[in-house]
Motif scaffolding. Structure first.
Motif, short mmCIF file in Angstrom:
data_model
loop_
_atom_site.label_atom_id
_atom_site.label_comp_id
_atom_site.label_asym_id
_atom_site.label_seq_id
_atom_site.Cartn_x
_atom_site.Cartn_y
_atom_site.Cartn_z
N UNK A 11 49.50 -35.53 -44.73
CA UNK A 11 49.10 -34.75 -43.70
C UNK A 11 48.08 -33.68 -44.02
N UNK A 12 47.80 -33.74 -45.41
CA UNK A 12 46.77 -32.64 -45.75
C UNK A 12 45.31 -33.19 -45.64
N UNK A 13 44.15 -32.47 -45.13
CA UNK A 13 43.11 -33.00 -44.38
C UNK A 13 42.02 -32.25 -45.51
N UNK A 14 40.93 -33.09 -45.93
CA UNK A 14 39.97 -32.64 -46.79
C UNK A 14 38.95 -31.59 -46.10
N UNK A 15 39.07 -30.45 -46.63
CA UNK A 15 38.36 -29.29 -46.01
C UNK A 15 37.14 -28.94 -46.66
N UNK A 16 37.14 -29.17 -48.07
CA UNK A 16 35.84 -28.62 -48.86
C UNK A 16 35.53 -29.73 -49.78
N UNK A 17 34.16 -30.13 -49.85
CA UNK A 17 33.60 -30.84 -50.78
C UNK A 17 32.90 -30.30 -51.68
N UNK A 18 33.40 -30.15 -52.95
CA UNK A 18 32.43 -29.38 -54.27
C UNK A 18 31.31 -30.39 -54.69
N UNK A 19 30.15 -29.69 -54.52
CA UNK A 19 28.98 -30.54 -54.99
C UNK A 19 28.35 -29.76 -56.20
N UNK A 20 29.27 -28.75 -56.93
CA UNK A 20 28.82 -28.56 -58.15
C UNK A 20 28.63 -29.59 -59.39
N UNK A 21 27.84 -29.44 -60.18
CA UNK A 21 27.74 -30.40 -61.33
C UNK A 21 28.94 -30.12 -62.14
N UNK A 22 29.45 -30.90 -63.20
CA UNK A 22 30.28 -30.52 -64.12
C UNK A 22 29.77 -29.47 -65.05
N UNK A 23 30.48 -28.73 -65.74
CA UNK A 23 30.20 -27.43 -66.39
C UNK A 23 29.81 -26.21 -65.49
N UNK A 24 29.78 -26.26 -64.26
CA UNK A 24 29.43 -25.14 -63.50
C UNK A 24 30.71 -24.36 -62.79
N UNK A 25 31.88 -24.59 -63.55
CA UNK A 25 32.97 -23.64 -63.38
C UNK A 25 33.79 -24.32 -62.22
#
Length: 257
Positions: A11-25
């Protein structure tokens, strides 16, 4: 990495797409999102290396479909593995932003950032660990992780297509930022530095700052080293077991003859 693998919540819907490259926290970012969104978050590096063994093969399929321009099939598998998650972050998802935007038109895109020069040095260390010459053999007895070398090869091909570079440099970082600004509507794109804590992230998502909850601080370098050593140790132990069994069988055959 730096987390425990998470499980989807129906039932959980995706709200945020993380676009940061690896090693950016991205690990700290993912844990922060789990608190703000009150739902499970999907960190690519953690799920692939510490999650269910099928996870890595699913991502290999996604990358191969993407590389062969079969976007529909890639999106179909993406939607399946992200069902029940509130957010995704880290590679390979951070290189599939247009595809994720089509799947989740209401999601916000948040890119974690850091100094490009320090990022280049940090990612170079990861690449060294991920491409050790003996990994293919050592990881062979491990379900899931036996496909790690193939996964890294697909990931490198993805980066070559997007950025024109197999070995990431500061230029890769800058190209990624420009690419995001081209493919993401400006009103949906946000940049945050995890060093700044809750404030910028909460502002981007329209959330209140959690009272009495410290912002997550995950040391990705330590976590990656620990994960690498964990799998290498497991692989070596499995190989010892294989040789013990072979030795026992050989001894038994000699006694029979």
């Amino acid at each position: 990495m730096g987390q425990q693998p998470s499980s989807p919540k129906p039932g959980t819907t995706l709200q945020v797409i993380g676009a940061g490259l690896p090693r950016t926290g991205t690990s700290s970012f993912t844990q922060a999102l789990a608190t703000l969104l009150d739902g499970p978050t999907y960190h690519g590096g953690t799920q692939i290396t510490l999650g269910h063994p099928d996870t890595i093969t699913h991502w290999i399929s996604i990358l191969r479909d993407w590389l062969s321009n079969d976007k529909h099939q890639a999106q179909k598998t993406l939607h399946q593995i992200l069902s029940g998650y509130a957010a995704i972050a880290d590679a390979p998802g951070s290189q599939l932003i247009p595809e994720l935007l089509e799947l989740y038109p209401d999601a916000k895109v948040v890119c974690t950032v850091r100094d490009p020069d320090s990022w280049e040095k940090s990612l170079d260390n990861i690449r060294h660990v991920a491409t050790l010459w003996f990994l293919g053999v050592v990881l062979l007895p491990l379900p899931g992780m036996r496909h790690f070398v193939t996964y890294i090869d697909c990931l490198e091909k993805q980066w070559v297509r997007l950025y024109g570079e197999r070995a990431p440099t500061r230029l890769t970082y800058e190209k990624h930022i420009r690419w995001l600004e081209e493919v993401v509507p400006p009103e949906r794109l946000f940049f945050v530095d995890v060093k700044d804590g809750w404030g910028p992230l909460c502002q981007a998502l329209g959330k209140d700052v959690p009272v009495g909850v410290p912002f997550p601080r995950v040391n990705d370098s330590d976590a990656i080293d620990m994960t690498a050593k964990y799998h290498i140790r497991r692989g070596l132990v499995r190989w010892v077991g294989v040789f013990v069994v072979i030795g026992a069988v050989g001894l038994g055959l000699r006694k029979l003859w």
